[in-house]
Motif scaffolding. Structure first.
Motif, PDB file in Angstrom:
ATOM      1  N   GLU A  73       0.822  -1.202   0.000  1.00  0.00           N
ATOM      2  CA  GLU A  73       0.000   0.000   0.000  1.00  0.00           C
ATOM      3  C   GLU A  73       0.856   1.252   0.000  1.00  0.00           C
ATOM      4  O   GLU A  73       0.578   2.238  -0.693  1.00  0.00           O
ATOM      5  N   MET A 104      -3.434  -6.596  -4.256  1.00  0.00           N
ATOM      6  CA  MET A 104      -4.074  -5.322  -4.574  1.00  0.00           C
ATOM      7  C   MET A 104      -4.517  -5.282  -6.026  1.00  0.00           C
ATOM      8  O   MET A 104      -5.630  -4.825  -6.339  1.00  0.00           O
ATOM      9  N   SER A 107      -7.633  -7.400  -6.602  1.00  0.00           N
ATOM     10  CA  SER A 107      -8.887  -6.945  -5.992  1.00  0.00           C
ATOM     11  C   SER A 107      -9.727  -6.122  -6.950  1.00  0.00           C
ATOM     12  O   SER A 107     -10.954  -6.070  -6.841  1.00  0.00           O
ATOM     13  N   GLY A 108      -9.086  -5.451  -7.890  1.00  0.00           N
ATOM     14  CA  GLY A 108      -9.814  -4.610  -8.830  1.00  0.00           C
ATOM     15  C   GLY A 108     -10.287  -3.303  -8.242  1.00  0.00           C
ATOM     16  O   GLY A 108     -10.972  -2.521  -8.916  1.00  0.00           O
ATOM     17  N   ARG A 109      -9.960  -3.026  -7.003  1.00  0.00           N
ATOM     18  CA  ARG A 109     -10.440  -1.804  -6.341  1.00  0.00           C
ATOM     19  C   ARG A 109      -9.392  -0.692  -6.326  1.00  0.00           C
ATOM     20  O   ARG A 109      -9.685   0.421  -5.896  1.00  0.00           O
ATOM     21  N   VAL A 110      -8.205  -0.997  -6.767  1.00  0.00           N
ATOM     22  CA  VAL A 110      -7.117  -0.025  -6.699  1.00  0.00           C
ATOM     23  C   VAL A 110      -6.552   0.183  -8.101  1.00  0.00           C
ATOM     24  O   VAL A 110      -6.339  -0.777  -8.847  1.00  0.00           O
ATOM     25  N   ARG A 111      -6.366   1.443  -8.436  1.00  0.00           N
ATOM     26  CA  ARG A 111      -5.709   1.754  -9.711  1.00  0.00           C
ATOM     27  C   ARG A 111      -4.207   1.557  -9.503  1.00  0.00           C
ATOM     28  O   ARG A 111      -3.552   2.339  -8.813  1.00  0.00           O
TER      29      ARG A 111
END
Length: 330
Positions: A73, A104, A107-111
């Protein structure tokens, strides 16, 4: 009159993460040009291992390296706005970081920023031999058995390993061949390590390698010099001539080890005489020894390896014995 809606602001670039890997078998500081380019263009350079061998050389080159072990992160956040983060990987390859980045991304939630694995240095052919030398150094220093061994004490193992190598070759077993080559190589490295400790005439594995390199170059003037050789026979002639010049032997039999198996010894002597153009009658005598000598000389003249031929026949005989035993038990 309708007001025109403002154009949306362009989305910031996701940035770039470069995982820089290096080989411990290459001298520190010898990095590829793409690696130096990535390091100099990076906004941040991170390394979790404060004792990493590359750090002094990177800092000497003006690269600011932060000793840090960021989470996935934290690395992604550091790339926000289009930044580039280079992570100088430790010997383990930073599995915690790469696993975190993979989670990460999945997950498909983070660019995610662009992820790149960049080898900064590569192993050269033969590089694993350095590992063998290092392992042998440690074994010699710390193993109670290995630390007490001598050249004479290890001699029998050299003979055994050579025979096992020959057996693997004749059996055509590729896995065994690779293993037995390693066992023979171990004998060379072990003896060279022991030789380093000689109080008056020490030498190392580098001396051993340097000696054989010089010998090979000298005995291959058709490869490294100006002479020519178009056939195996011409190559052999070059080899024998340069060998004779090196050894300054008085007889073609000089240097033939009489301790080798008798059949091989007989064939070797016959080959030396024939190669020197000497017409030497075989000694006459009664008994199986003289018969074997004649057979060995005949095999050599016909280009047959007498030892290999006899081993093949002996294996066939062994198989016949086993078959007879199985029939008897049936």
């Amino acid at each position: 009159m309708n007001a025109t809606s403002p154009a949306p602001a362009p989305e910031a670039a996701p940035g770039r993460v470069v995982l820089l890997t290096t080989s411990h078998r290459v001298a520190p500081g010898l990095l590829s040009w793409p690696a130096w380019q990535a390091l100099r263009a990076a906004d941040r350079v991170l390394c979790a291992d404060g004792a990493h061998p590359q750090l002094p050389y990177l800092r000497e080159a003006g690269i600011a390296v932060e000793e840090a072990a960021p989470t996935a992160e934290e690395v992604v956040d550091a790339c926000a706005g289009g930044g580039t983060v280079v992570v100088v990987a430790s010997g383990e390859g930073e599995p915690a970081l790469t696993d975190g980045l993979a989670r990460m991304a999945g997950s498909g939630r983070v660019r995610m920023p662009e992820l790149e694995l960049l080898p900064a240095s590569y192993d050269l052919p033969g590089a694993r031999l350095l590992d063998l030398v290092q392992v042998m150094d440690r074994i010699r220093a710390e193993c109670p058995w290995s630390s007490q061994q001598t050249h004479k004490g290890l001699a029998k193992y050299g003979i055994e390993e050579a025979y096992e190598l020959v057996e693997a070759i004749e059996d055509g077993d590729r896995d065994e061949l690779r293993e037995e080559l390693g066992d023979v190589l171990l004998q060379v490295v072990f003896h060279a390590r022991i030789a380093e400790e000689h109080p008056e005439e020490p030498f190392s594995v580098d001396d051993v390698a340097g000696g054989i390199v010089a010998k090979l170059v000298h005995r291959h003037p058709h490869v490294f010099g100006e002479e020519t050789a178009r056939t195996p026979e011409e190559v052999k002639a070059h080899w024998m001539r340069t060998k004779a010049e090196e050894k300054r032997r008085e007889s073609v039999t000089d240097g033939v080890p009489v301790g080798q198996p008798a059949l091989a010894l007989a064939a070797k002597l016959a080959g030396r005489a024939r190669g020197a153009g000497l017409s030497v009658p075989l000694p006459s005598g009664e008994g199986v020894g003289y018969e074997l000598l004649a057979l060995a000389a005949r095999a050599e003249a016909e280009g047959v390896d007498a030892e290999a031929a006899l081993r093949a026949a002996a294996r066939a005989y062994r198989d016949a014995i086993r078959a007879t035993e199985q029939d008897a038990r049936a």
